[in-house]
Design a protein around this motif. Sequence first.
Motif, PDB file in Angstrom:
ATOM      1  N   ASP A 364      19.581  39.426  73.169  1.00 42.23           N
ATOM      2  CA  ASP A 364      20.219  40.714  72.884  1.00 42.23           C
ATOM      3  C   ASP A 364      20.997  40.666  71.576  1.00 42.23           C
ATOM      4  N   VAL A 365      21.708  39.574  71.351  1.00 47.36           N
ATOM      5  CA  VAL A 365      22.478  39.445  70.111  1.00 47.36           C
ATOM      6  C   VAL A 365      21.557  39.486  68.904  1.00 47.36           C
ATOM      7  N   ALA A 366      20.440  38.769  68.982  1.00 48.28           N
ATOM      8  CA  ALA A 366      19.496  38.751  67.856  1.00 48.28           C
ATOM      9  C   ALA A 366      18.955  40.149  67.577  1.00 48.28           C
ATOM     10  N   HIS A 367      18.604  40.905  68.623  1.00 42.68           N
ATOM     11  CA  HIS A 367      18.084  42.270  68.408  1.00 42.68           C
ATOM     12  C   HIS A 367      19.148  43.174  67.801  1.00 42.68           C
ATOM     13  N   ARG A 368      20.406  43.053  68.240  1.00 41.71           N
ATOM     14  CA  ARG A 368      21.474  43.894  67.683  1.00 41.71           C
ATOM     15  C   ARG A 368      21.697  43.589  66.208  1.00 41.71           C
ATOM     16  N   VAL A 369      21.735  42.310  65.880  1.00 40.63           N
ATOM     17  CA  VAL A 369      21.962  41.931  64.482  1.00 40.63           C
ATOM     18  C   VAL A 369      20.814  42.398  63.599  1.00 40.63           C
ATOM     19  N   VAL A 370      19.577  42.223  64.060  1.00 40.41           N
ATOM     20  CA  VAL A 370      18.416  42.632  63.264  1.00 40.41           C
ATOM     21  C   VAL A 370      18.381  44.150  63.103  1.00 40.41           C
ATOM     22  N   ALA A 372      20.948  46.141  63.064  1.00 38.82           N
ATOM     23  CA  ALA A 372      21.990  46.523  62.112  1.00 38.82           C
ATOM     24  C   ALA A 372      21.595  46.193  60.677  1.00 38.82           C
ATOM     25  N   ALA A 373      20.770  45.180  60.485  1.00 40.22           N
ATOM     26  CA  ALA A 373      20.373  44.769  59.138  1.00 40.22           C
ATOM     27  C   ALA A 373      19.146  45.505  58.631  1.00 40.22           C
ATOM     28  N   GLN A 374      18.525  46.349  59.456  1.00 40.82           N
ATOM     29  CA  GLN A 374      17.295  47.022  59.048  1.00 40.82           C
ATOM     30  C   GLN A 374      17.465  47.910  57.821  1.00 40.82           C
ATOM     31  N   PRO A 375      18.548  48.666  57.665  1.00 44.36           N
ATOM     32  CA  PRO A 375      18.675  49.492  56.451  1.00 44.36           C
ATOM     33  C   PRO A 375      18.613  48.679  55.166  1.00 44.36           C
ATOM     34  N   VAL A 376      19.344  47.569  55.137  1.00 47.76           N
ATOM     35  CA  VAL A 376      19.310  46.714  53.944  1.00 47.76           C
ATOM     36  C   VAL A 376      17.934  46.109  53.768  1.00 47.76           C
ATOM     37  N   ALA A 377      17.298  45.692  54.886  1.00 47.34           N
ATOM     38  CA  ALA A 377      15.972  45.083  54.794  1.00 47.34           C
ATOM     39  C   ALA A 377      14.949  46.086  54.268  1.00 47.34           C
ATOM     40  N   ARG A 378      15.006  47.351  54.736  1.00 47.05           N
ATOM     41  CA  ARG A 378      14.055  48.357  54.239  1.00 47.05           C
ATOM     42  C   ARG A 378      14.287  48.653  52.766  1.00 47.05           C
ATOM     43  N   LYS A 379      15.552  48.642  52.363  1.00 46.61           N
ATOM     44  CA  LYS A 379      15.860  48.866  50.958  1.00 46.61           C
ATOM     45  C   LYS A 379      15.276  47.757  50.084  1.00 46.61           C
ATOM     46  N   ARG A 380      15.246  46.540  50.611  1.00 45.24           N
ATOM     47  CA  ARG A 380      14.695  45.400  49.874  1.00 45.24           C
ATOM     48  C   ARG A 380      13.192  45.276  50.074  1.00 45.24           C
ATOM     49  N   GLY A 381      12.618  46.065  50.970  1.00 44.58           N
ATOM     50  CA  GLY A 381      11.201  45.946  51.246  1.00 44.58           C
ATOM     51  C   GLY A 381      10.844  44.720  52.051  1.00 44.58           C
ATOM     52  N   VAL A 382      11.746  44.264  52.918  1.00 44.71           N
ATOM     53  CA  VAL A 382      11.555  43.052  53.710  1.00 44.71           C
ATOM     54  C   VAL A 382      11.440  43.436  55.177  1.00 44.71           C
ATOM     55  N   GLU A 383      10.446  42.929  55.834  1.00 49.10           N
ATOM     56  CA  GLU A 383      10.282  43.163  57.266  1.00 49.10           C
ATOM     57  C   GLU A 383      10.954  42.040  58.036  1.00 49.10           C
ATOM     58  N   ILE A 405      27.838  34.833  63.020  1.00 49.43           N
ATOM     59  CA  ILE A 405      26.977  33.758  62.504  1.00 49.43           C
ATOM     60  C   ILE A 405      25.590  34.310  62.188  1.00 49.43           C
ATOM     61  N   LEU A 406      24.982  35.012  63.165  1.00 47.66           N
ATOM     62  CA  LEU A 406      23.626  35.522  62.960  1.00 47.66           C
ATOM     63  C   LEU A 406      23.593  36.590  61.862  1.00 47.66           C
ATOM     64  N   ARG A 407      24.641  37.371  61.759  1.00 49.66           N
ATOM     65  CA  ARG A 407      24.684  38.404  60.711  1.00 49.66           C
ATOM     66  C   ARG A 407      24.666  37.759  59.320  1.00 49.66           C
ATOM     67  N   ASN A 408      25.403  36.666  59.182  1.00 50.18           N
ATOM     68  CA  ASN A 408      25.401  35.954  57.900  1.00 50.18           C
ATOM     69  C   ASN A 408      24.039  35.346  57.613  1.00 50.18           C
ATOM     70  N   LEU A 409      23.414  34.729  58.646  1.00 52.65           N
ATOM     71  CA  LEU A 409      22.118  34.091  58.436  1.00 52.65           C
ATOM     72  C   LEU A 409      21.042  35.113  58.084  1.00 52.65           C
ATOM     73  N   ILE A 414      17.512  37.873  54.117  1.00 55.10           N
ATOM     74  CA  ILE A 414      17.002  39.081  53.460  1.00 55.10           C
ATOM     75  C   ILE A 414      17.196  38.990  51.956  1.00 55.10           C
ATOM     76  N   ASP A 415      18.346  38.456  51.531  1.00 52.29           N
ATOM     77  CA  ASP A 415      18.611  38.320  50.102  1.00 52.29           C
ATOM     78  C   ASP A 415      17.584  37.438  49.415  1.00 52.29           C
ATOM     79  N   HIS A 416      17.065  36.416  50.131  1.00 49.91           N
ATOM     80  CA  HIS A 416      16.183  35.436  49.500  1.00 49.91           C
ATOM     81  C   HIS A 416      14.721  35.600  49.905  1.00 49.91           C
ATOM     82  N   ALA A 417      14.372  36.667  50.631  1.00 48.15           N
ATOM     83  CA  ALA A 417      13.006  36.812  51.120  1.00 48.15           C
ATOM     84  C   ALA A 417      12.197  37.793  50.292  1.00 48.15           C
ATOM     85  N   GLY A 418      12.704  38.211  49.146  1.00 49.02           N
ATOM     86  CA  GLY A 418      12.022  39.216  48.347  1.00 49.02           C
ATOM     87  C   GLY A 418      10.603  38.870  47.974  1.00 49.02           C
TER      88      GLY A 418
END
Length: 535
Positions: A364-370, A372-383, A405-409, A414-418
């Motif tokens: 559940d924690v992993a799904h919540r963090v992911v 929440a990070a989807q807007p930034v990931a879509r902006k970067r074009g990262v799935e 912890i998971l939010r930072n990871l 996402i920053d390095h997966a371009g």
Amino acid sequence: MLRRVLTVWRRSLQARVVVSTMLLSALAVSAVGWLLLQQVRDGLLEHRADAVLAETATEVSDARDRLSAASAVDVDASGQQRDLVEPIIQRGATRGFGVVMAGPIDRSAHDPGGRIADGGAEFSPGLDTTSVPVKLEDHFAGHSGTAWTYTTVRTTSGDVTTRVPGIVVGSEVELPADGLTYVLYFLYPLDEEQETLGLVTRALLVAGALLLVLVAGVSWLVARQVVAPIRLARQVAERLAAGQLQERLRVHGEDDLARLAVSFNQMASNLQRQIRQLEELSRVQRRFTADVSHELRTPLTTVRMAGDVLYDARNEFDPGTARAAELLQTELDRFERLLVDLLEISRFDAGAAVLETDDVDLVDVAHRVVEAAQPVARKRGVEVVVRAPDRPCLAEADVRRVERILRNLVSNAIDHAGPAAASGAPGVVVSVEADDQAAAVAVRDYGVGLAPGESAMVFNRFWRADPARDRSSGGTGLGLAIAVEDTHLHGGWLQAWGRPGGGAQFRLTLPRRVGAPLHHSPLPLVPQDAGERAS
């Protein structure tokens, strides 16, 4: 028992010194004792051989004198042989030697004869004639004179056969009755010499055992004088390592150990002074960080209010001013996050961080963090995808810290997966797994990866692999440092793997129960597709 002995051997210098000294002393005593026994044996045999040869010469001379005095008309060779050997046999019975008379010997014939086994020999009662070695008989078949050798004297009394080492001496006599040569063999047992040698052996064994005990005692005392101060130094060093910085060694005398104790005390004093200076400096730094963070909150609140007003009214400004208002709002957000991270770091440094544990489902924690990070990931074009089992992956943890912890990871991934997003493959993969002892989350990206050695440096405060690289998530440089502190607070592991051009993977492993020891992780640190991606 064996394990305990091996433990004492590994840990006790005194035991090793005593045992080694005893072993070396035992070798030395054995070598010296063996040499002494050889000297004593050779001396006893040499003395006995000289006495035997002298006595044999006397007996043979007396026998020859009696034969020369015999009547020339006496032609009874058998009677003359008995008359010659019986007195010698009688004297041998009283003096402790045996006699065998064999012959005659005819050296002119092809077979000279004269063998005891051929029969006709006269010998002492109870004496086994096989006590005479065959090689000595062979000697007299081709040579004359006197010869001797060592042998085993066998005597029979009833059904009992006795064997003792001895000396056999052979000498020739010529009977006037037939003019032929006969051989007299004198067999002297060495039982007295054997007893003497046994007595000397027992005395050497007793003396050697006493000497070893004495050496062990001396070595134990000497080793104790050296090891006891070392043990005291070890105990004081352990107490110093445990934080008892006031501990010191007692100094006695002026020898090398006393000077070592003085040097140790000086070193301990210097360490205590340096540690106290570092503790004071650390305390000042922590207080400075906390005070600055708190003091900055008031002006930051004021600036935030003004920035919010400008940001809300940006549509009324010209494009340049509107862009400045947007940049101001972004940097204020980042500055506010930096203050929050600094306060969190100061709590870790002060040891004030505590856990509020509960049973947490990492899926559940992993799904919540992911999510929440989807807007930034879509902006970067990262799935970003989550790969987790259908069952819950529970662990006793602080859900707020685990989410951080998971939010930072995930943000770092996402920053390095371009570069990987263009290939059509998922840019970031979040894997979750658990077993009976541990639960783990791995965050995998397929970006630039980490160079050798950077997997350990990546958790340092304000460290960046590429300082020129843009941060889309607005990181402060303290995220991974806080994450690793949160992980240690749970008693878990936070590890990194990376390969240049092959991406990176960060793995968080938590025990199912707080305080339980970790021995393994349900997920591998090196991803299974590392080889395929690297190639």
